[in-house]
Design a protein around this motif. Structure first.
Motif, PDB file in Angstrom:
ATOM      1  N   ALA A 195       0.852  -1.102  -0.019  1.00  0.00           N
ATOM      2  CA  ALA A 195       0.199   0.050  -0.047  1.00  0.00           C
ATOM      3  C   ALA A 195       0.694   1.246  -0.139  1.00  0.00           C
ATOM      4  CB  ALA A 195      -1.034   0.045   1.384  1.00  0.00           C
ATOM      5  N   ARG A 196       2.064   1.200   0.610  1.00  0.00           N
ATOM      6  CA  ARG A 196       2.935   2.266   0.819  1.00  0.00           C
ATOM      7  C   ARG A 196       3.671   2.590  -0.459  1.00  0.00           C
ATOM      8  NH1 ARG A 196       8.290   1.191   4.288  1.00  0.00           N
ATOM      9  NH2 ARG A 196       8.765  -0.743   3.247  1.00  0.00           N
ATOM     10  N   VAL A 197       3.836   1.556  -1.205  1.00  0.00           N
ATOM     11  CA  VAL A 197       4.422   2.003  -2.543  1.00  0.00           C
ATOM     12  C   VAL A 197       3.576   1.762  -3.832  1.00  0.00           C
ATOM     13  CG1 VAL A 197       6.696   1.229  -1.621  1.00  0.00           C
ATOM     14  CG2 VAL A 197       5.138  -0.484  -2.544  1.00  0.00           C
ATOM     15  N   SER A 198       2.366   2.241  -3.660  1.00  0.00           N
ATOM     16  CA  SER A 198       1.395   2.195  -4.463  1.00  0.00           C
ATOM     17  C   SER A 198       0.798   3.605  -4.890  1.00  0.00           C
ATOM     18  CB  SER A 198       0.019   1.252  -4.585  1.00  0.00           C
ATOM     19  OG  SER A 198       0.794  -0.138  -4.443  1.00  0.00           O
ATOM     20  N   ARG A 199       0.302   4.200  -6.053  1.00  0.00           N
ATOM     21  CA  ARG A 199      -0.008   5.436  -6.060  1.00  0.00           C
ATOM     22  C   ARG A 199      -1.616   5.455  -6.206  1.00  0.00           C
ATOM     23  NH1 ARG A 199       1.463  10.374  -8.169  1.00  0.00           N
ATOM     24  NH2 ARG A 199      -0.435  11.595  -8.971  1.00  0.00           N
ATOM     25  N   TRP A 200      -2.078   6.011  -5.136  1.00  0.00           N
ATOM     26  CA  TRP A 200      -3.434   6.042  -4.747  1.00  0.00           C
ATOM     27  C   TRP A 200      -4.404   7.064  -5.449  1.00  0.00           C
ATOM     28  CZ3 TRP A 200      -5.755   4.106   0.342  1.00  0.00           C
ATOM     29  CH2 TRP A 200      -4.733   2.960   0.734  1.00  0.00           C
ATOM     30  N   GLU A 201      -5.799   6.782  -5.779  1.00  0.00           N
ATOM     31  CA  GLU A 201      -6.617   7.618  -6.543  1.00  0.00           C
ATOM     32  C   GLU A 201      -7.370   8.766  -5.623  1.00  0.00           C
ATOM     33  OE1 GLU A 201      -9.520   5.417  -8.465  1.00  0.00           O
ATOM     34  OE2 GLU A 201      -8.158   4.548 -10.024  1.00  0.00           O
ATOM     35  N   TRP A 202      -7.293   9.839  -6.070  1.00  0.00           N
ATOM     36  CA  TRP A 202      -7.831  11.060  -5.452  1.00  0.00           C
ATOM     37  C   TRP A 202      -9.391  10.818  -5.606  1.00  0.00           C
ATOM     38  CZ3 TRP A 202      -8.145  14.557  -2.154  1.00  0.00           C
ATOM     39  CH2 TRP A 202      -8.888  15.806  -2.127  1.00  0.00           C
ATOM     40  N   GLN A 203     -10.070  10.718  -4.304  1.00  0.00           N
ATOM     41  CA  GLN A 203     -11.330  10.500  -4.153  1.00  0.00           C
ATOM     42  C   GLN A 203     -12.320  11.952  -3.772  1.00  0.00           C
ATOM     43  OE1 GLN A 203     -13.219   7.279  -4.993  1.00  0.00           O
ATOM     44  NE2 GLN A 203     -11.420   7.707  -6.132  1.00  0.00           N
ATOM     45  N   GLY A 204     -11.369  12.846  -3.677  1.00  0.00           N
ATOM     46  CA  GLY A 204     -12.338  14.263  -3.316  1.00  0.00           C
ATOM     47  C   GLY A 204     -12.459  14.563  -1.808  1.00  0.00           C
ATOM     48  N   ILE A 205     -13.063  15.561  -1.653  1.00  0.00           N
ATOM     49  CA  ILE A 205     -13.453  16.163  -0.070  1.00  0.00           C
ATOM     50  C   ILE A 205     -14.574  15.291   0.258  1.00  0.00           C
ATOM     51  CG2 ILE A 205     -13.810  17.975   1.460  1.00  0.00           C
ATOM     52  CD1 ILE A 205     -12.315  19.778  -0.859  1.00  0.00           C
ATOM     53  N   SER A 206     -14.714  14.791   1.479  1.00  0.00           N
ATOM     54  CA  SER A 206     -15.960  14.147   2.129  1.00  0.00           C
ATOM     55  C   SER A 206     -16.341  15.018   3.105  1.00  0.00           C
ATOM     56  CB  SER A 206     -15.524  12.659   2.555  1.00  0.00           C
ATOM     57  OG  SER A 206     -14.566  12.824   3.469  1.00  0.00           O
ATOM     58  N   VAL A 207     -15.889  15.899   3.696  1.00  0.00           N
ATOM     59  CA  VAL A 207     -16.299  16.603   4.754  1.00  0.00           C
ATOM     60  C   VAL A 207     -15.541  18.137   4.683  1.00  0.00           C
ATOM     61  CG1 VAL A 207     -16.566  17.306   7.258  1.00  0.00           C
ATOM     62  CG2 VAL A 207     -16.946  14.931   6.313  1.00  0.00           C
ATOM     63  N   ASP A 208     -16.214  19.246   4.711  1.00  0.00           N
ATOM     64  CA  ASP A 208     -15.762  20.500   4.746  1.00  0.00           C
ATOM     65  C   ASP A 208     -16.667  21.552   5.677  1.00  0.00           C
ATOM     66  OD1 ASP A 208     -14.403  22.778   4.266  1.00  0.00           O
ATOM     67  OD2 ASP A 208     -14.590  22.854   2.166  1.00  0.00           O
ATOM     68  N   SER A 209     -16.230  21.734   6.788  1.00  0.00           N
ATOM     69  CA  SER A 209     -17.074  22.327   7.838  1.00  0.00           C
ATOM     70  C   SER A 209     -16.081  23.408   8.429  1.00  0.00           C
ATOM     71  CB  SER A 209     -17.759  21.516   8.792  1.00  0.00           C
ATOM     72  OG  SER A 209     -16.837  20.838   9.666  1.00  0.00           O
ATOM     73  N   ASP A 210     -16.713  24.081   9.271  1.00  0.00           N
ATOM     74  CA  ASP A 210     -15.821  25.278  10.053  1.00  0.00           C
ATOM     75  C   ASP A 210     -14.888  24.638  10.692  1.00  0.00           C
ATOM     76  OD1 ASP A 210     -17.197  27.246   8.724  1.00  0.00           O
ATOM     77  OD2 ASP A 210     -18.959  27.486  10.314  1.00  0.00           O
ATOM     78  N   SER A 211     -14.990  23.421  11.364  1.00  0.00           N
ATOM     79  CA  SER A 211     -14.371  22.608  12.526  1.00  0.00           C
ATOM     80  C   SER A 211     -13.275  21.725  11.816  1.00  0.00           C
ATOM     81  CB  SER A 211     -15.222  21.989  13.337  1.00  0.00           C
ATOM     82  OG  SER A 211     -15.948  21.125  12.638  1.00  0.00           O
ATOM     83  N   GLN A 212     -13.409  21.067  10.618  1.00  0.00           N
ATOM     84  CA  GLN A 212     -12.497  19.934   9.971  1.00  0.00           C
ATOM     85  C   GLN A 212     -12.807  19.926   8.609  1.00  0.00           C
ATOM     86  OE1 GLN A 212     -14.083  16.832  12.345  1.00  0.00           O
ATOM     87  NE2 GLN A 212     -15.124  16.051  10.757  1.00  0.00           N
ATOM     88  N   VAL A 213     -11.873  19.244   7.764  1.00  0.00           N
ATOM     89  CA  VAL A 213     -11.891  19.129   6.494  1.00  0.00           C
ATOM     90  C   VAL A 213     -11.409  17.664   6.447  1.00  0.00           C
ATOM     91  CG1 VAL A 213      -9.533  19.993   6.142  1.00  0.00           C
ATOM     92  CG2 VAL A 213     -11.390  19.729   4.051  1.00  0.00           C
ATOM     93  N   SER A 214     -12.160  16.696   5.438  1.00  0.00           N
ATOM     94  CA  SER A 214     -11.437  15.480   5.258  1.00  0.00           C
ATOM     95  C   SER A 214     -11.722  15.048   4.013  1.00  0.00           C
ATOM     96  CB  SER A 214     -12.700  14.370   5.814  1.00  0.00           C
ATOM     97  OG  SER A 214     -12.823  14.235   7.272  1.00  0.00           O
ATOM     98  N   VAL A 215     -10.388  14.413   3.604  1.00  0.00           N
ATOM     99  CA  VAL A 215     -10.149  14.079   2.223  1.00  0.00           C
ATOM    100  C   VAL A 215     -10.048  12.516   1.986  1.00  0.00           C
ATOM    101  CG1 VAL A 215      -9.070  16.331   1.496  1.00  0.00           C
ATOM    102  CG2 VAL A 215      -7.677  14.532   2.514  1.00  0.00           C
TER     103      VAL A 215
END
Length: 291
Positions: A84-104
């Motif tokens: 897993a650490r030597v494979s290129r992962w796909e970007w799946q976007g932002i799942s949470v974007d609020s005033d308190s936190q952001v998740s990608v």
């Protein structure tokens, strides 16, 4: 909150001044800054161009931790720490974007694994890695789904490197009265009766079946800036520092850098997790700054 998607990485920024960087290569978190001060160790000698595993930050271990002790294990042909650490992962976007936190989110499937490694573990799977930044916390989770026609076994671990001002001042609490396997001495299993762990030599221990989810990590910053590590559905903890001789033998790691880092790594590595067809498993960690 701002999320910058660049060619090789994603940068997260919080209004409090906290930030994080995640490379597509390995979905590896390489930086976490609290009050604009770096909290994760990243070797000055490591490569960030996808030619080798990143030494530092939070590499993801899957589906194998160390080399399999049983030659008949499904993961026996894989290298230490899997792919897993030597494979290129796909970007799946932002799942949470609020005033308190952001998740990608990032995704890895068997089709993205380098072919030579895929042949050594030809299972169909899907991994989702989610990184969440808040003012005083950084949370990393991994979701594993079995998309194969048979069940499979795996290990997983968050190989977290903390940046420390002086390794001699580090103290780790929360693992007292837990049995560990000493990889430096190649065993035997030993009950840790000390109140805290300090580092004055090479340390490579697997703490097995840790009953509490929280570990207090005093990195020597004084009364503030230390950590509470909270784990989610991960039963083991690994404590590691390569010390002098091993640092000199390691590629992508400076000879003197053992003085500036310690790894406290939650995972399930002392035994395998069995995942049946169509099932999903998830686990993770939250790093909390003590203000």
């Amino acid at each position: 909150m701002p999320v910058k998607v660049l060619e090789e990485k994603v940068v997260l920024e919080h209004p409090s001044g906290s930030s994080a960087e995640v490379y597509f290569y390995g979905a590896t978190v390489t930086s976490w800054k609290y009050q604009e001060k770096e909290r994760l160790f990243l070797s000055e000698d490591t490569h960030l161009d996808g030619t080798s595993a990143i030494h530092g930050g939070i590499p993801l271990v899957f589906p194998q931790f160390g080399k399999a002790s049983n030659p008949s294990a499904e993961t026996a042909e894989l290298p230490q720490h899997g792919f897993a650490r030597v494979s290129r992962w796909e970007w799946q976007g932002i799942s949470v974007d609020s005033d308190s936190q952001v998740s990608v989110r990032f995704r890895l499937t068997d089709a993205q694994v380098p072919e030579a490694l895929r042949q050594k573990w030809p299972k169909k799977f899907r991994l989702i890695c989610t990184v969440t930044l808040a003012a005083e916390t950084l949370t990393s989770t991994i979701e594993v789904k079995n998309e194969d026609t048979k069940s499979f076994d795996f290990n997983t671990l968050f190989h977290t490197y903390y940046l420390v001002p002086d390794i001699s001042k580090v103290s780790i609490k929360g693992l007292s009265n837990v049995t560990y396997f000493d990889k430096v001495a190649n065993g035997p299993e030993t009950l840790d009766t000390d109140d805290s762990i300090t580092i004055d030599r090479e340390v490579d221990r697997i703490y097995i079946g840790v009953p509490n989810d929280d570990v207090y990590i005093d990195l020597g910053y004084g009364t503030s800036g230390n950590f509470i590590l909270k784990t989610i559905n991960l039963k083991d903890k690994v404590v590691w520092n390569p010390w002098i001789d091993k640092s000199r033998r390691m590629s992508g790691f400076g000879d003197e850098e053992y003085k500036k880092m310690v790894c406290v790594e939650p995972g399930t590595v002392s035994s395998y997790i069995t995942l049946n067809v169509g099932e999903t498993w998830d686990g993770g960690q939250t790093l909390s700054i003590i203000p």
